[in-house]
Scaffold this active site. Structure first.
Site, PDB file in Angstrom:
ATOM      1  N   PRO A   1      29.710  56.944  12.429  1.00  0.00           N
ATOM      2  CA  PRO A   1      29.320  55.776  11.457  1.00  0.00           C
ATOM      3  C   PRO A   1      29.287  54.354  11.956  1.00  0.00           C
ATOM      4  O   PRO A   1      28.772  53.564  11.239  1.00  0.00           O
ATOM      5  CB  PRO A   1      30.290  55.994  10.295  1.00  0.00           C
ATOM      6  CG  PRO A   1      30.639  57.382  10.466  1.00  0.00           C
ATOM      7  CD  PRO A   1      30.890  57.582  12.033  1.00  0.00           C
TER       8      PRO A   1
ATOM      9  N   ARG B   1      10.723  65.890  20.315  1.00  0.00           N
ATOM     10  CA  ARG B   1       9.100  65.861  19.933  1.00  0.00           C
ATOM     11  C   ARG B   1       8.646  64.841  20.754  1.00  0.00           C
ATOM     12  O   ARG B   1       7.237  64.740  20.631  1.00  0.00           O
ATOM     13  CB  ARG B   1       9.171  65.719  18.455  1.00  0.00           C
ATOM     14  CG  ARG B   1       9.663  64.360  18.055  1.00  0.00           C
ATOM     15  CD  ARG B   1       9.385  63.948  16.243  1.00  0.00           C
ATOM     16  NE  ARG B   1       8.144  64.603  15.677  1.00  0.00           N
ATOM     17  CZ  ARG B   1       7.243  63.815  15.721  1.00  0.00           C
ATOM     18  NH1 ARG B   1       7.292  62.382  16.109  1.00  0.00           N
ATOM     19  NH2 ARG B   1       5.827  63.783  15.174  1.00  0.00           N
TER      20      ARG B   1
ATOM     21  N   ASP C   1       2.991  57.884  14.294  1.00  0.00           N
ATOM     22  CA  ASP C   1       3.887  58.137  13.308  1.00  0.00           C
ATOM     23  C   ASP C   1       4.308  56.744  12.740  1.00  0.00           C
ATOM     24  O   ASP C   1       4.571  55.858  13.176  1.00  0.00           O
ATOM     25  CB  ASP C   1       5.274  58.821  14.098  1.00  0.00           C
ATOM     26  CG  ASP C   1       4.779  60.305  14.463  1.00  0.00           C
ATOM     27  OD1 ASP C   1       3.859  60.826  13.738  1.00  0.00           O
ATOM     28  OD2 ASP C   1       5.515  60.850  15.098  1.00  0.00           O
TER      29      ASP C   1
ATOM     30  N   GLU D   1      39.560  62.491  11.452  1.00  0.00           N
ATOM     31  CA  GLU D   1      39.509  61.234  11.113  1.00  0.00           C
ATOM     32  C   GLU D   1      38.899  60.513  12.121  1.00  0.00           C
ATOM     33  O   GLU D   1      38.177  59.479  11.661  1.00  0.00           O
ATOM     34  CB  GLU D   1      40.890  60.599  10.854  1.00  0.00           C
ATOM     35  CG  GLU D   1      41.157  59.354  10.598  1.00  0.00           C
ATOM     36  CD  GLU D   1      40.630  59.169   9.107  1.00  0.00           C
ATOM     37  OE1 GLU D   1      40.434  57.897   8.601  1.00  0.00           O
ATOM     38  OE2 GLU D   1      40.473  60.003   8.232  1.00  0.00           O
TER      39      GLU D   1
END
Length: 247
Positions: free
Chosen positions: A91, A156, A171, A118
């Protein structure tokens, strides 16, 4: 051929993902080779534990450095690539975007570290990892789902993976804009009609319509993308036309 190694405590999570759709086809075309490793196998204790309590106290458990250090070293030894990217799903990492996907797609060897508990011993970040990536401002139970997202978006982009090599070039985000709307048959579905321009056969006008609609969609849904984008004179003209429609 790109080689992708994944370090995880739950290797079975990747079985279905790598065995379906584009990711499977990419492997069949020898564009990529997947290798999923349970890093518990590298633990140097009789209980095969990979985590321990944090120094200084606190809730949760922390991944120990030894299994990760040894697993990454072994994977590097088993590749011919001299420039391995070791990616920590975290994160606290940089926000993932299409530009990063394109950057990673140019590499030969990627190692993904998927943690749980954690967090990680800080020495893993400092001495093993080359890139820290976050797929969004939220917390998952582990790095596996984030790794799957990144791997799918990278694979991809590899040569010969998509049936049409130009598919990914327009895209959303690849051009800096969101992608234009798409339509297919029938031309009239329950009174909802395809824009006439797409049925005209005039490829120049169709391309202009698509570019203008990409600008419109970006303006309405993600105007922040336009803040730092260098538009051509023609794009600027189309953008001003779109803005007038909403005054």
């Amino acid at each position: 051929m790109m080689k992708i190694d994944v370090l995880t405590l739950f290797p079975e999570m990747f079985t279905g993902v790598f065995g379906q759709s584009i990711l499977q086809k990419a492997a069949e075309k020898s564009a990529v080779q997947y290798n999923v490793v349970n890093f518990r196998d590298y633990a140097d204790n009789k209980h095969n534990s990979v985590d321990d309590y944090p120094y200084g106290g606190g809730a949760g458990m922390v991944l120990k450095p030894q299994p990760i250090f040894d697993a990454v070293a072994t994977l590097k030894e088993n590749t011919d690539s001299k420039n391995t990217k070791v990616i920590l799903l975290c994160p606290q990492g940089e926000r993932y975007d299409q530009r990063k996907a394109e950057e990673l797609a140019r590499e030969d060897h990627l190692i993904f570290i998927c943690g749980h508990y954690e967090g990680y011993d800080e020495r893993i970040r400092e001495h093993v990892v080359t890139d820290e990536i976050s797929i969004g401002d939220y917390v998952l139970t582990g790095g596996e789902l984030g790794a799957m997202v990144v791997i799918d978006s990278v694979v991809r982009l590899l040569p010969e993976v998509l049936g049409n090599q130009e598919s990914h070039m327009k895209d959303s985000f690849s051009t800096g804009l969101l992608e234009h709307p798409h339509y297919t048959r029938p031309a009239d579905f329950r009174g909802m009609k395809v824009p006439d321009i797409l049925l005209s056969g005039n490829h120049k006008l169709i391309e202009e319509w698509r570019n203008k609609e990409a600008l419109r969609r970006t303006l309405l849904r993600r105007p922040d993308l336009l803040d730092n984008m260098e538009l051509t004179a023609e794009q600027e003209k189309w953008l001003q036309e779109v803005k007038k429609e909403y005054k």
